[in-house]
Scaffold this motif. Structure first.
Motif, PDB file in Angstrom:
ATOM      1  N   ASP A  52       4.358 -11.428 -85.784  1.00  0.00           N
ATOM      2  CA  ASP A  52       4.209 -12.877 -85.886  1.00  0.00           C
ATOM      3  C   ASP A  52       5.558 -13.588 -85.944  1.00  0.00           C
ATOM      4  O   ASP A  52       5.709 -14.690 -85.421  1.00  0.00           O
ATOM      5  CB  ASP A  52       3.367 -13.228 -87.112  1.00  0.00           C
ATOM      6  CG  ASP A  52       1.905 -12.837 -86.933  1.00  0.00           C
ATOM      7  OD1 ASP A  52       1.360 -13.091 -85.844  1.00  0.00           O
ATOM      8  OD2 ASP A  52       1.326 -12.276 -87.869  1.00  0.00           O
ATOM      9  N   LEU A  56       6.849 -16.456 -83.395  1.00  0.00           N
ATOM     10  CA  LEU A  56       7.444 -17.730 -83.805  1.00  0.00           C
ATOM     11  C   LEU A  56       8.822 -17.909 -83.184  1.00  0.00           C
ATOM     12  O   LEU A  56       9.156 -18.994 -82.675  1.00  0.00           O
ATOM     13  CB  LEU A  56       7.536 -17.794 -85.331  1.00  0.00           C
ATOM     14  CG  LEU A  56       8.313 -18.979 -85.913  1.00  0.00           C
ATOM     15  CD1 LEU A  56       7.650 -20.306 -85.545  1.00  0.00           C
ATOM     16  CD2 LEU A  56       8.445 -18.834 -87.427  1.00  0.00           C
ATOM     17  N   TRP A 115      -0.431 -19.499 -88.021  1.00  0.00           N
ATOM     18  CA  TRP A 115       0.115 -18.497 -88.951  1.00  0.00           C
ATOM     19  C   TRP A 115      -0.960 -18.181 -89.975  1.00  0.00           C
ATOM     20  O   TRP A 115      -1.387 -19.039 -90.732  1.00  0.00           O
ATOM     21  CB  TRP A 115       1.353 -19.060 -89.641  1.00  0.00           C
ATOM     22  CG  TRP A 115       2.151 -18.043 -90.408  1.00  0.00           C
ATOM     23  CD1 TRP A 115       2.051 -17.742 -91.734  1.00  0.00           C
ATOM     24  CD2 TRP A 115       3.196 -17.212 -89.891  1.00  0.00           C
ATOM     25  NE1 TRP A 115       2.948 -16.770 -92.076  1.00  0.00           N
ATOM     26  CE2 TRP A 115       3.670 -16.423 -90.959  1.00  0.00           C
ATOM     27  CE3 TRP A 115       3.757 -17.042 -88.631  1.00  0.00           C
ATOM     28  CZ2 TRP A 115       4.697 -15.488 -90.811  1.00  0.00           C
ATOM     29  CZ3 TRP A 115       4.782 -16.117 -88.486  1.00  0.00           C
ATOM     30  CH2 TRP A 115       5.241 -15.353 -89.557  1.00  0.00           C
ATOM     31  N   LEU A 171       5.236 -24.092 -91.738  1.00  0.00           N
ATOM     32  CA  LEU A 171       5.703 -22.830 -91.172  1.00  0.00           C
ATOM     33  C   LEU A 171       7.153 -23.033 -90.765  1.00  0.00           C
ATOM     34  O   LEU A 171       7.461 -23.915 -89.953  1.00  0.00           O
ATOM     35  CB  LEU A 171       4.857 -22.440 -89.964  1.00  0.00           C
ATOM     36  CG  LEU A 171       5.316 -21.179 -89.221  1.00  0.00           C
ATOM     37  CD1 LEU A 171       5.346 -19.976 -90.146  1.00  0.00           C
ATOM     38  CD2 LEU A 171       4.417 -20.917 -88.017  1.00  0.00           C
ATOM     39  N   GLY A 197       7.954 -17.927 -92.566  1.00  0.00           N
ATOM     40  CA  GLY A 197       6.602 -17.977 -93.096  1.00  0.00           C
ATOM     41  C   GLY A 197       6.310 -19.357 -93.640  1.00  0.00           C
ATOM     42  O   GLY A 197       7.056 -20.316 -93.409  1.00  0.00           O
TER      43      GLY A 197
END
Length: 307
Positions: A52, A56, A115, A171, A197
């Motif tokens: 992830d 991103l 997310w 995020l 995150g």
């Protein structure tokens, strides 16, 4: 590390000194130059969602965020295209540089990437008296300093644990600090995205603005630089959260747990095979034990920087 996908090397891989949590190498191949980060897997303090994070990063790179091109990621190894630039010293940056960082934050927050992972909860450790006793028993050079600040560290842990976070959650990169930035032609390049995150917006803005507005301590904080980060954020469509101590809680909590992590590494007394070297861990402990009580004591002064 299996790096065959990067092409045939034209010289041996070389380690780049520094790194507070992982180890970095430069690899030059027939396909170009790459920054290869060996992730610490022995005592990692958080779950690294490498798939992830890479997603991103690729979205941010495609959107024109100034950063190294992400190449590949796994639990053990993170690869980016090498970027040349000047290191950003731990000193107040120029207002224009700070303004652009604020703009970059607003652009990251507006990416709209899905997310699914919850925010990383701040770890609040309260075993400082026990750690101080072990430090004394093992003859650590900072043992007396740690013992003298134990009550302050417990008070800081209580502050982190009880501080109200006003939201919203965003995020984001979560760690835009001088050591995670380069300057190229006087403009920022954002490195080290592996902590990305969800985070309370006030913590992201406060941590970033304060780190760019001060030196190693708090005796030379530049309010104009702090405000420039916020001005850049608003100018690029961001909305500032409510004022309060939450703006500094994330920075303090991260520093507190980073200090404890390095205390534990020093108590082990051996050089780990991944992560920072033992000498760097000792330096981090000295900085944390001395600096954390100072920043906590000065919280009312820091809140005067807020809009």
């Amino acid at each position: 590390m299996n790096l065959s996908h990067l092409g045939a090397p034209i010289r041996p891989i070389t380690r780049v000194e520094g790194g507070f949590a992982n180890r970095l190498y430069r690899l030059d191949t027939e396909e170009g130059s790459f920054a290869v980060k060996e992730m610490n897997v022995l005592d990692r303090r958080w779950t690294y969602h490498f798939d992830d994070v890479l997603r991103l990063e690729r979205a941010a790179f495609a959107a024109g965020i100034p950063m190294p091109e992400p190449i590949s990621a796994s639990e053990h190894t993170l690869v980016h295209r090498w970027v040349d630039g000047e290191k950003v010293p731990e000193a107040p940056v120029s207002p224009s540089y700070a303004f652009e960082i604020g703009e970059i934050l607003a652009r990251i927050h507006a990416l709209g990437i899905e997310w699914t992972h919850p925010p990383i909860k701040a770890q609040v450790s309260r075993d400082w008296p026990q750690l101080a006793a072990r430090a004394s028993e093992t003859g650590q050079p900072w043992a007396d300093e740690l013992a003298s600040h134990t009550e302050s560290l417990l008070a800081i842990a209580e502050f982190v644990d009880t501080c109200h976070l006003p939201g919203p959650l965003v995020l984001t990169h979560r760690d835009i600090q001088p050591w995670n930035l380069l300057s190229r032609d006087g403009r920022p390049v954002v490195l080290d995205w592996e902590l990305s995150g969800m985070l309370d917006l006030s913590g992201e803005l406060g941590s970033t603005a304060l780190s760019l507005a001060k030196g190693p301590g708090l005796d030379d904080v530049k309010p104009a630089v702090f405000r420039s980060v916020l001005d850049g954020y608003v100018a690029n469509g961001g909305t500032l959260p409510p004022t309060g101590s939450s703006w500094f809680a994330f920075s303090i909590s991260g520093w507190l747990e980073h200090t404890r992590w390095n205390v534990v590494r020093c108590l082990a007394g051996t050089e780990a095979t991944t992560g920072p070297g033992l000498a760097l861990s000792h330096e981090a402990v000295w900085n944390g034990v001395r600096g954390l009580p100072d920043i906590y004591r000065r919280l009312p002064d820091l809140e005067t920087l807020l809009p």
